[in-house]
Design a protein around this motif. Structure first.
Motif, PDB file in Angstrom:
ATOM      1  N   LYS A  22     124.936  33.951  74.635  1.00 37.12           N
ATOM      2  CA  LYS A  22     123.636  34.096  73.999  1.00 37.12           C
ATOM      3  C   LYS A  22     123.246  32.790  73.354  1.00 37.12           C
ATOM      4  CE  LYS A  22     123.271  36.486  70.129  1.00 37.12           C
ATOM      5  NZ  LYS A  22     123.199  37.668  69.244  1.00 37.12           N
ATOM      6  N   LEU A  23     122.003  32.392  73.542  1.00 35.06           N
ATOM      7  CA  LEU A  23     121.481  31.198  72.901  1.00 35.06           C
ATOM      8  C   LEU A  23     121.029  31.528  71.489  1.00 35.06           C
ATOM      9  CD1 LEU A  23     119.187  29.307  75.450  1.00 35.06           C
ATOM     10  CD2 LEU A  23     121.244  28.444  74.347  1.00 35.06           C
ATOM     11  N   THR A  24     121.474  30.724  70.527  1.00 38.93           N
ATOM     12  CA  THR A  24     121.007  30.863  69.156  1.00 38.93           C
ATOM     13  C   THR A  24     120.119  29.681  68.838  1.00 38.93           C
ATOM     14  OG1 THR A  24     123.009  32.039  68.482  1.00 38.93           O
ATOM     15  CG2 THR A  24     121.681  31.041  66.746  1.00 38.93           C
ATOM     16  N   PHE A  25     118.876  29.974  68.495  1.00 38.59           N
ATOM     17  CA  PHE A  25     117.926  28.916  68.198  1.00 38.59           C
ATOM     18  C   PHE A  25     118.100  28.405  66.772  1.00 38.59           C
ATOM     19  CE2 PHE A  25     114.823  28.327  71.612  1.00 38.59           C
ATOM     20  CZ  PHE A  25     115.221  29.333  72.481  1.00 38.59           C
ATOM     21  N   GLY A  26     117.874  27.112  66.625  1.00 38.64           N
ATOM     22  CA  GLY A  26     117.894  26.504  65.308  1.00 38.64           C
ATOM     23  C   GLY A  26     116.621  26.802  64.540  1.00 38.64           C
ATOM     24  N   THR A  27     116.579  26.288  63.338  1.00 34.26           N
ATOM     25  CA  THR A  27     115.468  26.560  62.441  1.00 34.26           C
ATOM     26  C   THR A  27     114.241  25.716  62.753  1.00 34.26           C
ATOM     27  OG1 THR A  27     116.596  25.057  60.925  1.00 34.26           O
ATOM     28  CG2 THR A  27     116.865  27.408  60.536  1.00 34.26           C
ATOM     29  N   GLY A  28     114.409  24.674  63.544  1.00 37.79           N
ATOM     30  CA  GLY A  28     113.290  23.867  63.997  1.00 37.79           C
ATOM     31  C   GLY A  28     112.924  22.733  63.052  1.00 37.79           C
ATOM     32  N   THR A  29     112.372  21.668  63.614  1.00 45.31           N
ATOM     33  CA  THR A  29     111.804  20.562  62.849  1.00 45.31           C
ATOM     34  C   THR A  29     110.363  20.379  63.296  1.00 45.31           C
ATOM     35  OG1 THR A  29     113.892  19.369  62.575  1.00 45.31           O
ATOM     36  CG2 THR A  29     111.857  18.100  62.359  1.00 45.31           C
ATOM     37  N   ARG A  30     109.466  20.495  62.338  1.00 44.71           N
ATOM     38  CA  ARG A  30     108.047  20.365  62.655  1.00 44.71           C
ATOM     39  C   ARG A  30     107.619  18.916  62.461  1.00 44.71           C
ATOM     40  NH1 ARG A  30     103.091  23.971  60.049  1.00 44.71           N
ATOM     41  NH2 ARG A  30     101.403  22.888  61.119  1.00 44.71           N
ATOM     42  N   LEU A  31     107.143  18.311  63.537  1.00 44.69           N
ATOM     43  CA  LEU A  31     106.718  16.917  63.522  1.00 44.69           C
ATOM     44  C   LEU A  31     105.197  16.822  63.500  1.00 44.69           C
ATOM     45  CD1 LEU A  31     107.197  13.840  63.858  1.00 44.69           C
ATOM     46  CD2 LEU A  31     107.216  14.228  66.333  1.00 44.69           C
ATOM     47  N   THR A  32     104.687  16.092  62.513  1.00 44.10           N
ATOM     48  CA  THR A  32     103.258  15.790  62.486  1.00 44.10           C
ATOM     49  C   THR A  32     103.095  14.274  62.550  1.00 44.10           C
ATOM     50  OG1 THR A  32     103.196  15.852  60.070  1.00 44.10           O
ATOM     51  CG2 THR A  32     102.627  17.867  61.228  1.00 44.10           C
ATOM     52  N   ILE A  33     102.049  13.826  63.223  1.00 48.20           N
ATOM     53  CA  ILE A  33     101.800  12.408  63.420  1.00 48.20           C
ATOM     54  C   ILE A  33     100.552  12.008  62.657  1.00 48.20           C
ATOM     55  CG2 ILE A  33     101.409  10.583  65.105  1.00 48.20           C
ATOM     56  CD1 ILE A  33     104.081  11.894  65.530  1.00 48.20           C
ATOM     57  N   ILE A  34     100.667  10.936  61.886  1.00 46.82           N
ATOM     58  CA  ILE A  34      99.523  10.393  61.163  1.00 46.82           C
ATOM     59  C   ILE A  34      98.949   9.266  62.010  1.00 46.82           C
ATOM     60  CG2 ILE A  34      98.742   9.362  58.998  1.00 46.82           C
ATOM     61  CD1 ILE A  34     101.397  10.503  57.786  1.00 46.82           C
ATOM     62  N   PRO A  35      97.723   9.424  62.519  1.00 48.37           N
ATOM     63  CA  PRO A  35      97.164   8.420  63.439  1.00 48.37           C
ATOM     64  C   PRO A  35      96.988   7.050  62.782  1.00 48.37           C
ATOM     65  CG  PRO A  35      95.857  10.435  63.434  1.00 48.37           C
ATOM     66  CD  PRO A  35      96.830  10.555  62.309  1.00 48.37           C
TER      67      PRO A  35
ATOM     68  N   GLN B  46     118.828  22.990  61.445  1.00 48.90           N
ATOM     69  CA  GLN B  46     118.217  21.728  61.797  1.00 48.90           C
ATOM     70  C   GLN B  46     117.673  21.051  60.546  1.00 48.90           C
ATOM     71  OE1 GLN B  46     116.027  23.450  65.600  1.00 48.90           O
ATOM     72  NE2 GLN B  46     115.668  21.236  65.458  1.00 48.90           N
ATOM     73  N   ILE B  47     117.757  19.746  60.524  1.00 50.89           N
ATOM     74  CA  ILE B  47     117.145  18.960  59.467  1.00 50.89           C
ATOM     75  C   ILE B  47     116.469  17.748  60.072  1.00 50.89           C
ATOM     76  CG2 ILE B  47     118.662  19.685  57.592  1.00 50.89           C
ATOM     77  CD1 ILE B  47     120.259  17.096  58.038  1.00 50.89           C
ATOM     78  N   PRO B  48     115.354  17.311  59.488  1.00 50.42           N
ATOM     79  CA  PRO B  48     114.660  17.964  58.380  1.00 50.42           C
ATOM     80  C   PRO B  48     113.844  19.164  58.866  1.00 50.42           C
ATOM     81  CG  PRO B  48     113.414  16.078  59.092  1.00 50.42           C
ATOM     82  CD  PRO B  48     114.656  16.106  59.942  1.00 50.42           C
ATOM     83  N   GLN B  49     113.308  19.927  57.940  1.00 53.11           N
ATOM     84  CA  GLN B  49     112.464  21.050  58.321  1.00 53.11           C
ATOM     85  C   GLN B  49     111.086  20.551  58.736  1.00 53.11           C
ATOM     86  OE1 GLN B  49     112.058  23.990  55.242  1.00 53.11           O
ATOM     87  NE2 GLN B  49     111.074  25.489  56.575  1.00 53.11           N
ATOM     88  N   TYR B  50     110.616  19.511  58.034  1.00 58.42           N
ATOM     89  CA  TYR B  50     109.325  18.893  58.330  1.00 58.42           C
ATOM     90  C   TYR B  50     109.496  17.377  58.373  1.00 58.42           C
ATOM     91  CZ  TYR B  50     107.543  23.403  56.658  1.00 58.42           C
ATOM     92  OH  TYR B  50     107.308  24.743  56.470  1.00 58.42           O
ATOM     93  N   GLN B  51     108.689  16.723  59.200  1.00 52.46           N
ATOM     94  CA  GLN B  51     108.691  15.276  59.244  1.00 52.46           C
ATOM     95  C   GLN B  51     107.274  14.799  59.567  1.00 52.46           C
ATOM     96  OE1 GLN B  51     111.869  13.149  59.113  1.00 52.46           O
ATOM     97  NE2 GLN B  51     110.153  11.915  58.393  1.00 52.46           N
ATOM     98  N   HIS B  52     106.775  13.919  58.683  1.00 51.74           N
ATOM     99  CA  HIS B  52     105.466  13.318  58.917  1.00 51.74           C
ATOM    100  C   HIS B  52     105.704  11.838  59.176  1.00 51.74           C
ATOM    101  CE1 HIS B  52     103.882  16.986  57.042  1.00 51.74           C
ATOM    102  NE2 HIS B  52     104.736  16.780  56.077  1.00 51.74           N
ATOM    103  N   VAL B  53     105.217  11.336  60.294  1.00 48.75           N
ATOM    104  CA  VAL B  53     105.417   9.928  60.622  1.00 48.75           C
ATOM    105  C   VAL B  53     104.097   9.309  61.041  1.00 48.75           C
ATOM    106  CG1 VAL B  53     107.812  10.295  61.318  1.00 48.75           C
ATOM    107  CG2 VAL B  53     105.995  10.334  63.052  1.00 48.75           C
ATOM    108  N   GLN B  54     104.015   7.988  60.816  1.00 45.09           N
ATOM    109  CA  GLN B  54     102.867   7.238  61.319  1.00 45.09           C
ATOM    110  C   GLN B  54     103.035   7.091  62.830  1.00 45.09           C
ATOM    111  OE1 GLN B  54     100.187   5.773  59.911  1.00 45.09           O
ATOM    112  NE2 GLN B  54     100.560   6.000  57.721  1.00 45.09           N
ATOM    113  N   GLU B  55     101.931   7.127  63.534  1.00 48.10           N
ATOM    114  CA  GLU B  55     101.987   6.921  64.980  1.00 48.10           C
ATOM    115  C   GLU B  55     102.655   5.589  65.274  1.00 48.10           C
ATOM    116  OE1 GLU B  55      98.182   7.069  66.848  1.00 48.10           O
ATOM    117  OE2 GLU B  55      99.004   7.162  68.880  1.00 48.10           O
ATOM    118  N   GLY B  56     103.596   5.602  66.178  1.00 45.20           N
ATOM    119  CA  GLY B  56     104.324   4.387  66.518  1.00 45.20           C
ATOM    120  C   GLY B  56     105.703   4.296  65.852  1.00 45.20           C
ATOM    121  N   GLU B  57     105.911   5.088  64.808  1.00 45.62           N
ATOM    122  CA  GLU B  57     107.228   5.107  64.167  1.00 45.62           C
ATOM    123  C   GLU B  57     108.175   5.993  64.959  1.00 45.62           C
ATOM    124  OE1 GLU B  57     106.151   4.417  59.441  1.00 45.62           O
ATOM    125  OE2 GLU B  57     106.570   6.435  60.179  1.00 45.62           O
ATOM    126  N   ASP B  58     109.465   5.823  64.678  1.00 46.36           N
ATOM    127  CA  ASP B  58     110.469   6.641  65.341  1.00 46.36           C
ATOM    128  C   ASP B  58     110.689   7.942  64.568  1.00 46.36           C
ATOM    129  OD1 ASP B  58     112.725   3.959  66.461  1.00 46.36           O
ATOM    130  OD2 ASP B  58     110.673   4.488  67.015  1.00 46.36           O
TER     131      ASP B  58
END
Lengths: 118, 112
Positions: free
Chosen positions: B99-112, B6-18
């Motif tokens: 068998k289900l193989t899980f992806g590496t994940g994308t961590r989403l953080t929101i900046i208020p 999965q990409i990206p590994q991390y994503q920081h977005v402003q609240e209201g952004e896509d």
């Protein structure tokens, strides 16, 4: 809403000790899974049961890990002896068990057991 | 063996952004599932896609399955603080062992 129960929630142990985790799936769910999730990674399947039978344990380190589901309901995962690299979240999941070729059922996860090996 | 990235590994977005996360498999999938894991929580099922090119929507969330059934995406419109968490895709391969193989994940953080 029915939930998958797991205990303990946290476990701290020293290396070379034995640890055990317990899971009670949602009532009526025939399939039970044990996953290991290392921090920052996705869950990795350790073992899958259909009723009391093991369906897949290809990723279970059998020299130290064992799992059982004797009556086809609740399950126990054991590690003996624990090693430092075993520190992780151990998640149990269940699904109805209506296995259909070419697809997968949705999984219901428990809250997990966070294991720390010192 | 089967790998799901999965990409990206991390994503920081402003609240209201896509926000969009992409999932890619090394093998053709029979189906793909998406899960959300809140901080300190456990994965919770969101949706399953089965057909080639399938698109499904859940309020502000749009899920797509690629035509070749080797990739998928999750798009969130106008993010809210409740969207915080890690989003995992999980692919099933039709090799007789579903068998289900899980992806590496994308961590989403929101900046208020």
């Amino acid at each position: 809403e029915a939930e998958v129960a797991q205990s303990p929630r946290y476990k701290i142990t020293e290396k070379s000790q034995a640890v055990a985790f317990w899971c009670d799936p949602i009532s009526g769910h025939a399939t039970l899974y044990w996953y290991r999730q290392i921090l920052g990674q996705g869950p990795e399947l350790l073992v899958q049961f259909q009723d009391e039978s093991v369906v897949d344990d290809s990723q279970l380190p059998k020299d130290r890990f064992s799992a059982e589901r004797l009556k086809g309901v609740d399950s126990t995962l054991k590690i003996q002896p624990a090693e430092l690299g075993d520190s992780a979240m151990y998640l149990c999941a269940s699904s109805l068990g209506a296995i259909v070729r070419g697809t997968n059922e949705k999984l219901f996860f428990g809250s997990g057991t966070q294991l720390s090996v010192l | 063996g089967q790998q799901v990235m999965q990409i990206p590994q991390y994503q920081h977005v402003q609240e209201g952004e896509d926000f969009t996360t992409y999932c890619n498999s090394s093998t053709t999938l029979s189906n793909i599932q998406w899960y959300k894991q809140r901080p300190g929580g456990h994965p919770v099922f969101l949706i399953q896609l089965v057909k080639s090119g399938e698109v499904k929507k859940q309020k502000r969330l749009t899920f797509q399955f690629g035509e070749a059934k080797k990739n998928s995406s999750l798009h969130i419109t106008a993010t809210q603080t409740t969207d915080v968490g890690t989003y995992f895709c999980a692919g099933g391969a039709n090799f007789g062992n579903e068998k289900l193989t899980f992806g590496t994940g994308t961590r989403l953080t929101i900046i208020p």
